[in-house]
Write a protein that holds these residues in place. Structure first.
Motif, PDB file in Angstrom:
ATOM      1  N   TYR A  22       0.823  -1.217   0.000  1.00  0.00           N
ATOM      2  CA  TYR A  22       0.000   0.000   0.000  1.00  0.00           C
ATOM      3  C   TYR A  22       0.857   1.267   0.000  1.00  0.00           C
ATOM      4  CZ  TYR A  22      -4.430  -2.368   1.070  1.00  0.00           C
ATOM      5  OH  TYR A  22      -5.566  -3.143   1.005  1.00  0.00           O
ATOM      6  N   ALA A  23       0.319   2.317  -0.625  1.00  0.00           N
ATOM      7  CA  ALA A  23       0.929   3.648  -0.542  1.00  0.00           C
ATOM      8  C   ALA A  23      -0.102   4.623   0.005  1.00  0.00           C
ATOM      9  CB  ALA A  23       1.404   4.106  -1.907  1.00  0.00           C
ATOM     10  N   PHE A  24       0.337   5.461   0.951  1.00  0.00           N
ATOM     11  CA  PHE A  24      -0.505   6.514   1.539  1.00  0.00           C
ATOM     12  C   PHE A  24       0.230   7.827   1.302  1.00  0.00           C
ATOM     13  CE2 PHE A  24      -1.322   2.550   3.650  1.00  0.00           C
ATOM     14  CZ  PHE A  24      -2.699   2.527   3.860  1.00  0.00           C
ATOM     15  N   LEU A  25      -0.230   8.596   0.332  1.00  0.00           N
ATOM     16  CA  LEU A  25       0.537   9.752  -0.134  1.00  0.00           C
ATOM     17  C   LEU A  25      -0.261  11.046  -0.020  1.00  0.00           C
ATOM     18  CD1 LEU A  25       1.867   8.140  -3.465  1.00  0.00           C
ATOM     19  CD2 LEU A  25       2.889   7.990  -1.174  1.00  0.00           C
ATOM     20  N   VAL A  26       0.432  12.099   0.408  1.00  0.00           N
ATOM     21  CA  VAL A  26      -0.152  13.442   0.359  1.00  0.00           C
ATOM     22  C   VAL A  26       0.321  14.052  -0.961  1.00  0.00           C
ATOM     23  CG1 VAL A  26      -0.369  15.671   1.527  1.00  0.00           C
ATOM     24  CG2 VAL A  26      -0.007  13.591   2.882  1.00  0.00           C
ATOM     25  N   VAL A  27      -0.650  14.356  -1.843  1.00  0.00           N
ATOM     26  CA  VAL A  27      -0.300  14.767  -3.217  1.00  0.00           C
ATOM     27  C   VAL A  27      -1.013  16.078  -3.567  1.00  0.00           C
ATOM     28  CG1 VAL A  27      -0.056  12.350  -3.942  1.00  0.00           C
ATOM     29  CG2 VAL A  27      -2.239  13.516  -4.305  1.00  0.00           C
ATOM     30  N   PRO A  28      -0.466  16.823  -4.543  1.00  0.00           N
ATOM     31  CA  PRO A  28      -1.188  18.010  -4.994  1.00  0.00           C
ATOM     32  C   PRO A  28      -2.491  17.606  -5.671  1.00  0.00           C
ATOM     33  CG  PRO A  28       0.809  17.666  -6.302  1.00  0.00           C
ATOM     34  CD  PRO A  28       0.835  16.664  -5.206  1.00  0.00           C
ATOM     35  N   LYS A  29      -3.561  18.305  -5.331  1.00  0.00           N
ATOM     36  CA  LYS A  29      -4.882  17.989  -5.877  1.00  0.00           C
ATOM     37  C   LYS A  29      -4.865  18.049  -7.414  1.00  0.00           C
ATOM     38  CE  LYS A  29      -9.548  19.880  -5.457  1.00  0.00           C
ATOM     39  NZ  LYS A  29     -10.297  20.986  -4.877  1.00  0.00           N
ATOM     40  N   SER A  30      -3.978  18.885  -7.961  1.00  0.00           N
ATOM     41  CA  SER A  30      -3.931  19.111  -9.415  1.00  0.00           C
ATOM     42  C   SER A  30      -3.587  17.862 -10.226  1.00  0.00           C
ATOM     43  CB  SER A  30      -2.916  20.208  -9.741  1.00  0.00           C
ATOM     44  OG  SER A  30      -1.625  19.811  -9.288  1.00  0.00           O
ATOM     45  N   ILE A  31      -2.955  16.856  -9.592  1.00  0.00           N
ATOM     46  CA  ILE A  31      -2.574  15.656 -10.375  1.00  0.00           C
ATOM     47  C   ILE A  31      -3.742  14.677 -10.530  1.00  0.00           C
ATOM     48  CG2 ILE A  31      -0.161  15.840  -9.582  1.00  0.00           C
ATOM     49  CD1 ILE A  31      -0.675  13.165  -8.046  1.00  0.00           C
ATOM     50  N   LEU A  32      -4.832  14.935  -9.791  1.00  0.00           N
ATOM     51  CA  LEU A  32      -5.961  14.001  -9.808  1.00  0.00           C
ATOM     52  C   LEU A  32      -7.026  14.400 -10.824  1.00  0.00           C
ATOM     53  CD1 LEU A  32      -6.288  13.673  -5.937  1.00  0.00           C
ATOM     54  CD2 LEU A  32      -5.064  12.128  -7.466  1.00  0.00           C
TER      55      LEU A  32
END
Length: 333
Positions: A240-250
């Motif tokens: 599993y990966a739990f990542l904080v990501v920029p909303k713009s990539i979604l």
């Protein structure tokens, strides 16, 4: 509160005294102060700090009575001093610690999805370690203090790793730390879980970016996209990966290219949009992205899609927990 404030100011005074004597950054003086206190002696190298400062620091250390301070208070003081170090030493915005509420949301997700057994967890952009250590502390509390976690941290900034090393020791965590570019081959084994608050920006090493499918056709590539690809490459099957990501990539133009690639490689599990009031402007908004690598025990399921209410209100986490439980019940029955 007053007692803690007094303690913080005593530590701060020790760090600033050493910083002035050695003419170094606040970060370096902070790490050395805690090393001195843990070792029970003041490190002197090439006559620095001088005898007068050593005598002055000895008095200050004695007044602190370090051995009588609880581990919890030591760790808390160190965390606040770390925030001051990042501020004073002008670190890049990507080095800013992740807000504590985010670690709570990730801990809740992990508690549901990851089996409570011996697992290796890697944070490939560990920075000061605040995010990783906060999540593990909460998981240990949820799992009756069982320490089932083998921790690894990667960062290309040695000063950050020094801070993470002291924080791990104060929180009583064993961790292996590697100073390296996380987009080069990892020096650790493939982990069961990856946790990361991804740094946002461009990756300057174009030659290495050529090894990634999500590289830019022209100019520098986005480091955060390459890091997600690197995480997918390194995760164990069904990890599993739990990542904080920029909303713009979604979503939007970047998401239109990136998300179809990601959904072919892994099973999406959750996208939790963080509250707008956590960010100064809408371009900085982030989400928590959770996915599972393909593997024998992994399978597609309904994705948890939700937006958190303002975390300034306590009910926000309660409401999130209700949604999380409903979703988890649905995908496991």
């Amino acid at each position: 509160m007053e007692k803690f404030k007094k303690l913080f100011n005593q530590f701060l005074d020790c760090v600033q005294t050493l910083q002035k004597a050695l003419n170094v950054s606040f970060t370096e003086a902070l790490v050395e102060t805690f090393d001195n206190l843990e070792q029970g002696k003041i490190k002197v190298e090439n006559g620095a700090p001088d005898e007068q400062t050593v005598a002055e620091l000895s008095k200050k250390y004695q007044a602190l009575d370090y051995d009588e301070i609880s581990q919890k208070d030591k760790a808390q003081v160190f965390t606040f001093l770390t925030l001051k170090a990042i501020n004073d030493d002008g670190f890049d915005v990507n080095k800013m610690p992740t807000p504590p509420a985010i670690s709570t949301v990730i801990a809740m997700l992990m508690h549901k999805l990851v089996k409570n057994e011996k697992i290796e967890i890697v944070d490939p952009t560990i920075g000061t370690g605040i995010l990783l250590f906060s999540i593990i502390s909460q998981l240990k509390a949820l799992n009756h203090s069982k320490d089932n976690y083998q921790l690894v941290g990667i960062d290309n900034d040695e000063e950050m790793l020094n801070l993470a090393d002291v924080a791990a020791h104060l929180n009583d965590f064993d961790i292996e730390l590697y100073c390296q570019d996380a987009l080069m081959p990892w020096m650790c084994s493939n982990p069961d879980v990856v946790i990361s608050d991804l740094p946002i920006g461009y990756y300057p090493v174009d030659e290495n970016a050529k090894n990634f499918e999500n590289r830019a056709e022209k100019g520098h590539s986005f480091a955060h996209l390459l890091l997600i690809e690197q995480i997918v490459k390194n995760l164990k099957p069904a990890g599993y990966a739990f990542l904080v990501v920029p909303k713009s990539i979604l979503s939007g133009k970047i998401g239109a290219d990136f998300m179809p690639w990601l959904t072919k490689k892994v099973y999406l599990k959750a996208i939790v949009e963080l509250p707008d009031d956590m960010f100064k402007n809408k371009f900085n908004q982030k989400s928590i992205l959770v996915f599972q690598n393909h593997g024998e025990d992994a399978k597609a399921s309904e994705v948890l899609l939700t937006k958190l209410d303002s975390l300034k209100k306590e009910e926000a986490l309660i409401r999130f927990n209700v949604k999380l439980n409903e979703w988890y019940t649905k995908i496991t029955h």
